[in-house]
Design a protein around this motif. Structure first.
Motif, mmCIF file in Angstrom:
data_model
loop_
_atom_site.group_PDB
_atom_site.id
_atom_site.type_symbol
_atom_site.label_atom_id
_atom_site.label_comp_id
_atom_site.label_asym_id
_atom_site.label_seq_id
_atom_site.Cartn_x
_atom_site.Cartn_y
_atom_site.Cartn_z
ATOM 1 N N ALA A 32 -16.525 -11.382 9.197
ATOM 2 C CA ALA A 32 -17.698 -11.084 10.019
ATOM 3 C C ALA A 32 -17.970 -12.205 11.013
ATOM 4 O O ALA A 32 -18.314 -11.941 12.166
ATOM 5 C CB ALA A 32 -18.920 -10.862 9.125
ATOM 6 N N ASN A 35 -14.914 -11.978 13.665
ATOM 7 C CA ASN A 35 -14.701 -10.767 14.463
ATOM 8 C C ASN A 35 -15.943 -9.914 14.654
ATOM 9 O O ASN A 35 -15.867 -8.862 15.268
ATOM 10 C CB ASN A 35 -13.618 -9.903 13.820
ATOM 11 C CG ASN A 35 -12.327 -10.655 13.632
ATOM 12 O OD1 ASN A 35 -11.894 -11.360 14.517
ATOM 13 N ND2 ASN A 35 -11.719 -10.517 12.474
ATOM 14 N N GLY A 36 -17.053 -10.320 14.080
ATOM 15 C CA GLY A 36 -18.275 -9.525 14.171
ATOM 16 C C GLY A 36 -18.503 -8.718 12.906
ATOM 17 O O GLY A 36 -17.566 -8.419 12.170
ATOM 18 N N PRO A 37 -19.751 -8.367 12.645
ATOM 19 C CA PRO A 37 -20.079 -7.693 11.389
ATOM 20 C C PRO A 37 -19.447 -6.313 11.242
ATOM 21 O O PRO A 37 -19.103 -5.912 10.143
ATOM 22 C CB PRO A 37 -21.604 -7.606 11.401
ATOM 23 C CG PRO A 37 -22.012 -7.855 12.804
ATOM 24 C CD PRO A 37 -20.931 -8.645 13.442
#
Length: 76
Positions: A32, A35-37
């Protein structure tokens, strides 16, 4: 998992609460952060063995399985 970690930033505590290994929590959180949630929610693609059976062979096998057996009769 991410929300639980946000409430209590402990891999071990979240793992125990959710019934998973603490390394699973750690990998999810690290994914997360990197790369983002939304990316952490999906499984990452994994390399796999290429299929050894061709599409034509699969189609033939399905057609064979779906055909009625020749000469097979049920005895009364």
């Amino acid at each position: 998992m991410l929300l639980a970690y946000w409430e209590n930033p402990s891999f071990c505590a979240v793992g125990q609460r959710l019934g998973v290994h603490h390394q699973t929590v750690q990998r999810c959180v690290e994914r997360a952060l990197a790369n983002g949630p939304l990316a952490a929610l999906d499984d990452r693609p994994r390399p796999g063995k290429e299929p050894t059976i061709t599409a034509e062979a699969k189609a033939w096998l399905v057609s064979l399985a779906c055909d009625k057996a020749q000469g097979a009769r049920l005895s009364a």
